[in-house]
Design a protein around this motif. Structure first.
Motif, PDB file in Angstrom:
ATOM      1  N   TYR A 211       0.841  -1.190   0.000  1.00 46.83           N
ATOM      2  CA  TYR A 211       0.000   0.000   0.000  1.00 46.83           C
ATOM      3  C   TYR A 211       0.883   1.249   0.000  1.00 46.83           C
ATOM      4  N   LEU A 212       0.405   2.304  -0.652  1.00 47.63           N
ATOM      5  CA  LEU A 212       1.143   3.564  -0.741  1.00 47.63           C
ATOM      6  C   LEU A 212       0.222   4.727  -0.393  1.00 47.63           C
ATOM      7  N   HIS A 213       0.580   5.480   0.671  1.00 48.62           N
ATOM      8  CA  HIS A 213      -0.167   6.702   0.992  1.00 48.62           C
ATOM      9  C   HIS A 213      -0.112   7.657  -0.202  1.00 48.62           C
ATOM     10  N   VAL A 214      -1.281   8.132  -0.648  1.00 47.85           N
ATOM     11  CA  VAL A 214      -1.346   9.057  -1.785  1.00 47.85           C
ATOM     12  C   VAL A 214      -2.376  10.139  -1.489  1.00 47.85           C
ATOM     13  N   ALA A 215      -1.996  11.376  -1.771  1.00 50.00           N
ATOM     14  CA  ALA A 215      -2.947  12.494  -1.739  1.00 50.00           C
ATOM     15  C   ALA A 215      -2.711  13.336  -2.978  1.00 50.00           C
ATOM     16  N   THR A 216      -3.777  13.698  -3.632  1.00 50.93           N
ATOM     17  CA  THR A 216      -3.683  14.513  -4.837  1.00 50.93           C
ATOM     18  C   THR A 216      -4.775  15.568  -4.796  1.00 50.93           C
ATOM     19  N   ASP A 234       5.629   7.438  10.280  1.00 51.27           N
ATOM     20  CA  ASP A 234       6.513   8.601  10.266  1.00 51.27           C
ATOM     21  C   ASP A 234       7.872   8.327   9.631  1.00 51.27           C
ATOM     22  N   ALA A 235       8.019   7.219   8.902  1.00 49.62           N
ATOM     23  CA  ALA A 235       9.296   6.935   8.258  1.00 49.62           C
ATOM     24  C   ALA A 235       9.596   7.992   7.201  1.00 49.62           C
ATOM     25  N   PRO A 236      10.861   8.412   7.058  1.00 52.30           N
ATOM     26  CA  PRO A 236      11.219   9.407   6.045  1.00 52.30           C
ATOM     27  C   PRO A 236      10.854   8.926   4.643  1.00 52.30           C
ATOM     28  N   GLY A 237      10.336   9.838   3.839  1.00 54.85           N
ATOM     29  CA  GLY A 237      10.005   9.529   2.459  1.00 54.85           C
ATOM     30  C   GLY A 237       8.759   8.693   2.274  1.00 54.85           C
ATOM     31  N   LEU A 238       7.958   8.576   3.327  1.00 61.91           N
ATOM     32  CA  LEU A 238       6.785   7.720   3.258  1.00 61.91           C
ATOM     33  C   LEU A 238       5.613   8.457   2.620  1.00 61.91           C
ATOM     34  N   GLY A 239       4.993   7.843   1.610  1.00 60.54           N
ATOM     35  CA  GLY A 239       3.831   8.440   0.968  1.00 60.54           C
ATOM     36  C   GLY A 239       4.220   9.450  -0.082  1.00 60.54           C
ATOM     37  N   VAL A 240       3.214   9.875  -0.850  1.00 57.17           N
ATOM     38  CA  VAL A 240       3.464  10.824  -1.934  1.00 57.17           C
ATOM     39  C   VAL A 240       2.242  11.710  -2.107  1.00 57.17           C
ATOM     40  N   ARG A 241       2.495  12.983  -2.394  1.00 54.37           N
ATOM     41  CA  ARG A 241       1.396  13.882  -2.745  1.00 54.37           C
ATOM     42  C   ARG A 241       1.798  14.614  -4.010  1.00 54.37           C
ATOM     43  N   ALA A 250       6.792   7.334  -7.289  1.00 54.46           N
ATOM     44  CA  ALA A 250       6.763   6.615  -6.013  1.00 54.46           C
ATOM     45  C   ALA A 250       6.419   5.144  -6.221  1.00 54.46           C
ATOM     46  N   VAL A 251       5.516   4.854  -7.148  1.00 49.18           N
ATOM     47  CA  VAL A 251       5.172   3.469  -7.471  1.00 49.18           C
ATOM     48  C   VAL A 251       6.407   2.748  -8.009  1.00 49.18           C
ATOM     49  N   ALA A 252       7.138   3.407  -8.913  1.00 45.74           N
ATOM     50  CA  ALA A 252       8.332   2.790  -9.497  1.00 45.74           C
ATOM     51  C   ALA A 252       9.379   2.490  -8.430  1.00 45.74           C
ATOM     52  N   GLU A 253       9.514   3.371  -7.438  1.00 45.17           N
ATOM     53  CA  GLU A 253      10.486   3.155  -6.369  1.00 45.17           C
ATOM     54  C   GLU A 253      10.129   1.914  -5.559  1.00 45.17           C
ATOM     55  N   LEU A 254       8.844   1.737  -5.258  1.00 39.81           N
ATOM     56  CA  LEU A 254       8.417   0.549  -4.521  1.00 39.81           C
ATOM     57  C   LEU A 254       8.581  -0.704  -5.367  1.00 39.81           C
ATOM     58  N   ALA A 255       8.291  -0.602  -6.661  1.00 38.71           N
ATOM     59  CA  ALA A 255       8.465  -1.755  -7.548  1.00 38.71           C
ATOM     60  C   ALA A 255       9.936  -2.162  -7.619  1.00 38.71           C
ATOM     61  N   ASP A 256      10.832  -1.195  -7.692  1.00 38.90           N
ATOM     62  CA  ASP A 256      12.262  -1.499  -7.706  1.00 38.90           C
ATOM     63  C   ASP A 256      12.703  -2.182  -6.416  1.00 38.90           C
ATOM     64  N   GLN A 265      -3.362   4.250  -1.652  1.00 38.95           N
ATOM     65  CA  GLN A 265      -4.221   4.376  -0.467  1.00 38.95           C
ATOM     66  C   GLN A 265      -4.571   5.840  -0.256  1.00 38.95           C
ATOM     67  N   PRO A 266      -5.806   6.242  -0.541  1.00 39.08           N
ATOM     68  CA  PRO A 266      -6.186   7.640  -0.332  1.00 39.08           C
ATOM     69  C   PRO A 266      -6.288   7.949   1.156  1.00 39.08           C
ATOM     70  N   THR A 267      -6.291   9.219   1.466  1.00 38.32           N
ATOM     71  CA  THR A 267      -6.511   9.615   2.852  1.00 38.32           C
ATOM     72  C   THR A 267      -7.944   9.285   3.254  1.00 38.32           C
ATOM     73  N   SER A 268      -8.169   9.127   4.546  1.00 37.05           N
ATOM     74  CA  SER A 268      -9.513   8.763   5.012  1.00 37.05           C
ATOM     75  C   SER A 268     -10.522   9.867   4.736  1.00 37.05           C
ATOM     76  N   ASP A 269     -10.021  11.104   4.486  1.00 37.22           N
ATOM     77  CA  ASP A 269     -10.928  12.212   4.162  1.00 37.22           C
ATOM     78  C   ASP A 269     -10.851  12.589   2.688  1.00 37.22           C
ATOM     79  N   GLU A 270     -10.426  11.651   1.824  1.00 36.00           N
ATOM     80  CA  GLU A 270     -10.389  11.906   0.386  1.00 36.00           C
ATOM     81  C   GLU A 270     -11.753  12.433  -0.068  1.00 36.00           C
ATOM     82  N   PRO A 271     -11.784  13.621  -0.688  1.00 33.60           N
ATOM     83  CA  PRO A 271     -13.082  14.223  -1.012  1.00 33.60           C
ATOM     84  C   PRO A 271     -13.804  13.599  -2.198  1.00 33.60           C
ATOM     85  N   ASP A 272     -13.099  12.824  -3.027  1.00 30.93           N
ATOM     86  CA  ASP A 272     -13.717  12.278  -4.243  1.00 30.93           C
ATOM     87  C   ASP A 272     -13.206  10.857  -4.484  1.00 30.93           C
TER      88      ASP A 272
END
Length: 297
Positions: A211-216, A234-241, A250-256, A265-272
């Protein structure tokens, strides 16, 4: 090559699942993952509904907490889904969040022992085997499924600690890692899984879903920071916005690092939420190398 998916957060009301699943299916997203967090929505009931509402989408339930679910019942439910929706259901089990297991009266003294017994029994039953076992937690007397899956039904498992990750390599058909794992953590986790597989004499591929934290969109940075704070990630570099290019990097980094599937993984308050799965399929997917075809899918 990487499979891409998204999470339907259980903080949304269950009736919202239909529109999100259909949006994901129509947009061509490969996977939609659902959680069985206490005391929100049923993982398997939601998975069944999402599969029935869609035509090609693969739907994952994970993690299903082993202490809450008798293994024979889980096998029956899993086999039913695999027969009704061949190649589209994905099930992952885990220890469960221990305070929640305590609230439900299901907490066990040795979660590791339970998960090891559970995985072995579940894989045997789904493979069409007949099982009598008198374990510390799993006890079955001459149990076999009348309607086992007609094709291989992988059993996935997830966890956080080194012992659990070794166990997933030893006893599961794939591993699910939550959004607390940055790329370096994924590498270390894959090494632990490999140790477990080697100790058990297992060979062949071992899929790893991360899973990858994502906010857009508007307020992405604030929402992502608040989400990670809520979850204690709270790990450094965790998630992407940011935009699709930032997410694809960020996906490519995890795949590597070893991920075979990355689930946004959207935030729990993802508006859409519907827009989020379309964003994943229509904007991020074209920027991520596609996986090789899987036989039977």
């Amino acid at each position: 090559m990487t499979t891409l998916g998204a999470v339907f957060r259980p903080q949304l009301p269950p009736e919202r699942l239909r529109s999100v699943a259909r949006a994901a299916d129509a947009a061509g997203l490969e996977e939609l993952w659902l959680w069985e967090d206490c005391f929100l929505s049923s993982g398997l009931a939601s998975t069944s509904a999402a599969l029935a509402w869609t035509d090609r989408l693969r739907v994952g339930a994970g993690l299903l907490p082993a202490p809450l679910r008798n293994v024979a019942l889980t096998a029956m439910e899993a086999a039913t889904l695999h027969r009704m929706f061949p190649g589209r259901a994905m099930l992952a089990v885990g220890h469960g969040v221990q305070p929640w297991m305590g609230q439900a009266g299901a907490r066990v003294e040795s979660p590791m022992t339970l998960l090891r017994e559970y995985l072995r029994a579940l894989r045997t039953l789904l493979a069409g085997g007949r099982l009598t076992v008198d374990g510390r937690y799993v006890r079955l007397d001459d149990v076999a499924l009348d309607w086992p899956p007609t094709a291989p039904a992988p059993v996935l498992a997830g966890g956080l600690g080194p012992r659990t990750l070794r166990l997933t390599g030893e006893a599961a058909d794939g591993t699910v890692l939550d959004a607390s794992f940055p790329a370096g953590g994924v590498r270390r986790a894959c090494a632990l899984m490999a140790e477990g597989r080697a100790a058990a004499g297992r060979t062949g591929p071992h899929p790893v879903t991360v899973y990858l934290h994502v906010a857009t969109g508007p307020g992405a940075e604030t929402r992502l920071r608040a989400e990670k704070d809520r979850m204690g990630h709270d790990a450094p570099g965790l998630g992407v916005r940011g935009d699709a290019h930032a997410v694809a990097e960020a996906v490519a980094e995890l795949a590597d690092a070893g991920a075979t599937a990355v689930i946004l993984q959207p935030t729990s308050d993802e508006p859409d939420p519907e827009g989020f799965v379309r964003f994943a399929a229509e904007q991020v997917r074209p920027l991520v190398p596609r996986p090789l075809p899987v036989p039977g899918r």
